[in-house]
Every structure is written in structure tokens, then in C-alpha cells.
Design a protein around this motif. Sequence first.
Motif, mmCIF file in Angstrom:
data_model
loop_
_atom_site.group_PDB
_atom_site.id
_atom_site.type_symbol
_atom_site.label_atom_id
_atom_site.label_comp_id
_atom_site.label_asym_id
_atom_site.label_seq_id
_atom_site.Cartn_x
_atom_site.Cartn_y
_atom_site.Cartn_z
ATOM 1 N N TYR A 243 -24.472 -23.591 92.463
ATOM 2 C CA TYR A 243 -24.734 -23.587 93.905
ATOM 3 C C TYR A 243 -24.677 -22.194 94.532
ATOM 4 C CZ TYR A 243 -24.359 -28.691 93.994
ATOM 5 O OH TYR A 243 -24.572 -30.032 93.789
ATOM 6 N N THR A 244 -24.286 -21.187 93.783
ATOM 7 C CA THR A 244 -24.197 -19.837 94.334
ATOM 8 C C THR A 244 -25.578 -19.192 94.307
ATOM 9 O OG1 THR A 244 -21.925 -19.590 93.558
ATOM 10 C CG2 THR A 244 -23.116 -17.572 94.093
ATOM 11 N N PHE A 245 -26.119 -18.879 95.481
ATOM 12 C CA PHE A 245 -27.470 -18.331 95.521
ATOM 13 C C PHE A 245 -27.478 -16.875 95.066
ATOM 14 C CE2 PHE A 245 -25.707 -17.418 99.708
ATOM 15 C CZ PHE A 245 -26.087 -16.109 99.933
ATOM 16 N N VAL A 246 -28.591 -16.479 94.443
ATOM 17 C CA VAL A 246 -28.777 -15.090 94.046
ATOM 18 C C VAL A 246 -29.149 -14.290 95.290
ATOM 19 C CG1 VAL A 246 -30.179 -13.506 92.673
ATOM 20 C CG2 VAL A 246 -29.491 -15.718 91.707
ATOM 21 N N ASP A 247 -28.365 -13.277 95.586
ATOM 22 C CA ASP A 247 -28.604 -12.450 96.768
ATOM 23 C C ASP A 247 -29.564 -11.324 96.400
ATOM 24 O OD1 ASP A 247 -28.537 -10.930 99.054
ATOM 25 O OD2 ASP A 247 -26.350 -10.805 99.166
ATOM 26 N N GLY A 248 -30.724 -11.303 97.022
ATOM 27 C CA GLY A 248 -31.709 -10.263 96.760
ATOM 28 C C GLY A 248 -31.345 -8.904 97.324
ATOM 29 N N PHE A 396 -34.213 -17.089 95.525
ATOM 30 C CA PHE A 396 -34.238 -16.211 94.352
ATOM 31 C C PHE A 396 -33.511 -16.790 93.145
ATOM 32 C CE2 PHE A 396 -34.358 -12.910 97.877
ATOM 33 C CZ PHE A 396 -35.721 -12.699 97.772
ATOM 34 N N GLY A 397 -33.065 -18.028 93.245
ATOM 35 C CA GLY A 397 -32.359 -18.652 92.130
ATOM 36 C C GLY A 397 -30.889 -18.877 92.442
ATOM 37 N N PHE A 398 -30.196 -19.511 91.494
ATOM 38 C CA PHE A 398 -28.810 -19.931 91.724
ATOM 39 C C PHE A 398 -27.967 -19.688 90.487
ATOM 40 C CE2 PHE A 398 -31.844 -22.458 94.049
ATOM 41 C CZ PHE A 398 -31.448 -22.224 95.345
ATOM 42 N N LEU A 399 -26.678 -19.452 90.726
ATOM 43 C CA LEU A 399 -25.726 -19.179 89.659
ATOM 44 C C LEU A 399 -24.614 -20.221 89.695
ATOM 45 C CD1 LEU A 399 -25.363 -15.328 90.284
ATOM 46 C CD2 LEU A 399 -26.738 -16.431 88.495
ATOM 47 N N PRO A 400 -23.955 -20.463 88.554
ATOM 48 C CA PRO A 400 -22.818 -21.382 88.566
ATOM 49 C C PRO A 400 -21.722 -20.892 89.505
ATOM 50 C CG PRO A 400 -23.518 -20.917 86.325
ATOM 51 C CD PRO A 400 -24.248 -19.953 87.217
ATOM 52 N N SER A 401 -20.995 -21.851 90.057
ATOM 53 C CA SER A 401 -19.871 -21.546 90.949
ATOM 54 C C SER A 401 -18.604 -22.129 90.323
ATOM 55 C CB SER A 401 -20.104 -22.153 92.335
ATOM 56 O OG SER A 401 -21.415 -21.915 92.775
ATOM 57 N N GLY A 439 -21.357 -29.411 81.005
ATOM 58 C CA GLY A 439 -22.788 -29.376 80.740
ATOM 59 C C GLY A 439 -23.583 -29.322 82.018
ATOM 60 N N GLY A 440 -24.867 -29.051 81.878
ATOM 61 C CA GLY A 440 -25.740 -28.919 83.036
ATOM 62 C C GLY A 440 -25.793 -27.486 83.519
ATOM 63 N N ASP A 441 -26.058 -27.315 84.803
ATOM 64 C CA ASP A 441 -26.281 -25.980 85.356
ATOM 65 C C ASP A 441 -25.051 -25.087 85.302
ATOM 66 O OD1 ASP A 441 -28.818 -26.825 85.849
ATOM 67 O OD2 ASP A 441 -28.707 -26.732 88.029
ATOM 68 N N ASN A 442 -23.835 -25.673 85.259
ATOM 69 C CA ASN A 442 -22.650 -24.801 85.184
ATOM 70 C C ASN A 442 -22.504 -24.161 83.801
ATOM 71 O OD1 ASN A 442 -21.799 -27.030 83.743
ATOM 72 N ND2 ASN A 442 -19.916 -27.368 84.907
ATOM 73 N N VAL A 443 -23.274 -24.653 82.826
ATOM 74 C CA VAL A 443 -23.295 -24.064 81.487
ATOM 75 C C VAL A 443 -24.568 -23.244 81.279
ATOM 76 C CG1 VAL A 443 -23.457 -24.603 79.017
ATOM 77 C CG2 VAL A 443 -21.829 -25.829 80.460
ATOM 78 N N ARG A 444 -25.704 -23.745 81.774
ATOM 79 C CA ARG A 444 -27.001 -23.115 81.543
ATOM 80 C C ARG A 444 -27.410 -22.115 82.620
ATOM 81 N NH1 ARG A 444 -30.494 -25.936 78.071
ATOM 82 N NH2 ARG A 444 -29.646 -27.872 77.222
ATOM 83 N N GLY A 445 -26.829 -22.245 83.821
ATOM 84 C CA GLY A 445 -27.435 -21.625 84.990
ATOM 85 C C GLY A 445 -28.458 -22.594 85.537
ATOM 86 N N ALA A 446 -29.031 -22.277 86.680
ATOM 87 C CA ALA A 446 -29.983 -23.196 87.317
ATOM 88 C C ALA A 446 -31.115 -23.532 86.357
ATOM 89 C CB ALA A 446 -30.524 -22.579 88.599
ATOM 90 N N ASP A 447 -31.321 -24.817 86.121
ATOM 91 C CA ASP A 447 -32.307 -25.257 85.134
ATOM 92 C C ASP A 447 -32.861 -26.605 85.564
ATOM 93 O OD1 ASP A 447 -33.853 -25.403 82.828
ATOM 94 O OD2 ASP A 447 -32.221 -24.872 81.477
ATOM 95 N N LEU A 448 -33.640 -27.212 84.674
ATOM 96 C CA LEU A 448 -34.302 -28.472 84.983
ATOM 97 C C LEU A 448 -33.321 -29.642 84.997
ATOM 98 C CD1 LEU A 448 -37.458 -28.130 82.692
ATOM 99 C CD2 LEU A 448 -37.273 -27.603 85.141
#
Length: 479
Positions: A243-248, A396-401, A439-448
Motif C-alpha cells: 500500500y505504500t505508493f512510490v513517490d516520484g 508510479f507503483g506501490f511497495l510493501p508496507s 504471500g502476495g504483494d507483501n512478498v512480491r511487491g505490487a503484482d497481479l
Amino acid sequence: MSAKLFQFLDVPRQPPRTVPVAVRVLGYGEIGGDFASPQASTQAERCIDCGNPYCEHACPVHNYIPNWLKLVQQGRIMEAATLMHETNPLPEICGRVCPQDRLCEGACTLEQTAFGAVTIGSIERWVTDEALRQGWRPDLSNVRETAHRVAVIGAGPAGLACADRLRREGIAVDVYDRQHEIGGLLTFGIPPFKLDKGVVRTRRDVLEGMGVRFLLGKEVGRDVEFGALLEEYDAIFVGTGAYTFVDGQLPGRELLGVHDALPFLIANTERLLRDEPASTFDFHGKHVVVLGGGDTGMDCNRTAIRLGAASVTCVYRRDEASMPGSAREVNYSREEGVTFLFQRQPVAILDNGNGQVRGVRVVETQLVDSGDGRPRPQNVPGTESDIVADVVIQSFGFLPSPPNWLGAHGVELARSGKVITGANGRLPHQTSHHKIFAGGDNVRGADLVVRAVYDGREAGRSIASMLAGVSAKEAMAAG
């Protein structure tokens, strides 16, 4: 030889009709139409059962696609739904939100010809919806209940898939989530025109019927102590997403009228769930610029259109072929009036002198070989220009929190915040703490979504193996 083998010669690829653009932009209803039963069967008959199912290999959960397409041809809908669920705990959701053009349909043998891929995603959606309408539910009659109990933290796709697999192993499951409804970003991040929230509520009914217990409005670390969960349960699965957004780091990002994609989408969905009018996000007559070319950017484009924007411009720093989002979603955005500017790098958000947005400054880019198969954008000096904007949405994408309690209990994290799982003699999806899986995005980063479903499914299997006393080596040998 059966004439149906050559059905694709006489029957063209025909997805369900979508709601006309002039109608769909007026509201948030799902725009995808549905098959009638004969049409679904006819489209399924286009599958040539090629013997080396590229579609199945390209699917992250390795759906048995040719097999259930054959069942659809035979009108055996309930059996098709059961077979789908063997690999995918959330088929009706993946049928709606998966980028099939990049996965199963993109790998379909017919897609490599002029005939067009089998409409796999639309058939998957129709089968599951129809089976559920007819009363299909998982058959757990042969499941033997164990004494084991597992907590799942996060009711997103990974957590739901994990809960499904655990119940099929007779393991009691409690799912904790801070929100008042299940689904995570399925409910609060993906707009209703892509995924009607009634679909998620139906899946909740199915899971509760399987014995899954949901404890909603319970945030671990605030309302529930994680240490207490570790003591109470035999294992824990953590599917907390990204849920942490990538800050451009764009100058001007603090101006009024600048929004980050995920909070914007979540706030609008919560407004719709409460049936409230658009107040904060009243875009009538405003010029909106969306920065980013992924599926979340496309969701922002199409939401802004429905909020009455006078214009929506999507800016992406690479070319269209390099866009990470689904081609289907890009096409929908275009149909609904979005303008795309490719090979433009945003360099600043401009101030109108009163602390509000007046535009976005961009520079043209050229793509250069990066050596990893994906061209890298390089700014072209002297090509700066300004785009008029009253509203700017950064996507710009999202990072695990990662929550603090993970590290406090010895769970190893990467510098990026991703949870580290597997390896070093661990079971798949097992963290450095033997009772905690992730598992999921907290392991992979934002994904499908479908990859989160895969992770949850496999983590459920690993947890069941651990509780049954199976070692990591034995579990890997068993496949």
C-alpha cells in the motif's frame, strides 16, 4: 475426425458485448456483458485442445483450461466450476481482472494465427457466476476436521486463497482484516466497473459456508496483539499487500489537487459503498492528468471520467508497447475519452501561484537498450512542454508496507520491505519464523491478483504440510 476440431474456422472469437460507452461512463456498473449458455458453449468449442496447453502454462495458477472448456462444451457447468476451483480459489474474480491478453489468451495457439484466442477469461467468469447462481458450493463432505487452527491476516486475494485451501484440509481458519468488508484491494482498490462488489460478497458467503470465520474491523497491532495470535494459533499467514505508493519526488507534489492513486481509488470506492455524492473528488469541468501506465493508472483514468472530468490525459514515459497494464484496460480508457501521451517524463507539477495545480511539465524521452530486454527511457534535452491540469493523480507503483510487529517477531525483511520467504530449508512461503507464512504483494511487491491467489494457495498447502509434520524436503519432493 470431429468437425468441432475445426470450429474456430467457422466461429469467430466473440467476447461478450460490453455496455455502450455513452451509457457506461454515467455510472460504475460492470461494463463487461455476459454470455448466454449457448454462446459460452460455442466459444468453448473453438479450443483445439492442442495437446501442449500453452494457455495452462501461461496461467500463474496453471488452470486446467482445456479440460474445463471441454466440460463447458458438454454443458457440464457444475463440474467445470469444480475443476476451476482445483487450481484457482477465486475464478470469478480472476475472470474479471486478469490481463488475459498477457497470460492465458496471449499464449493460446489460436492467438498466434489470424483466428484469435479462445475467450478464456469471459468463459471462466460466466461458468463461475452461473454455477454460483445455480447453487454450486465446494464439496467438503470428505474433509476430515483436524484440531489445528490458523490465523490469516489480511482478507485480500492471497488471504482468501489461503483460507480456502486450509479449510479443504480440515483446518480451522480465522481471517483478520482492518476493513469492514473482505477483499482488500478487490473491494476498495479496484473500481466497481471492473469488479462489482457483489461478486466479492458472494465469495464471502462461499467461504463462510466452508467454515471460514471473518473478524473484520480488527487491525492486528492496534485491536489485536500479534504476539497473542502467535500463542493462540498453530500458524499464521500474513497477506498484508503493498500500500505504500512510490513517490516520484516531483517538485510541486504537495500542491492542492495532487492525489496519489491508491488513496484516491479507495476513497472513491468507500464513497460509493456508502452511497454518498462526490464532494472531495468532484472533477466536473476539470482537466485531469494521470501519471503512470499500469492498471492502477487505467483505473484512475476511467474513474476520473466518471467523476465528470472535462479531459483526462494519461502520461507514460515509455511507448505503448512497453505499458505494464492490460491492453484491454488501455482500450477501454481510450473508448471512454482518455488521451495518451507516450514517451513523456514528468519533471514537475506546476503551481498557479495560490498553492494549487495549474499543469504538469514533461520532457520527451527516447528509448535506449538497457540490456535486460526492456528499453530504458532517456530524457531528450530541450523538449520540455507543459500540460494544463487542475488535478494530477500520481500512479508510479506501490511497495510493501511491512507492519512493525513482523520484524519485532523475527521475520526477515528485504531492504525494500518485502517479506523474505522460502529457501534455507523452509517450506514454500514460510518466513524466518517457523509459524509465520506470507504471500502476495507483501512478498512480491505490487503484482497481479492471480499471482497473489497462487501465493495464498501454495502457502495454505505449506501450512497444512507443516501441521501434518511434513518436512520442507518431503514437501518439495511431493511437488
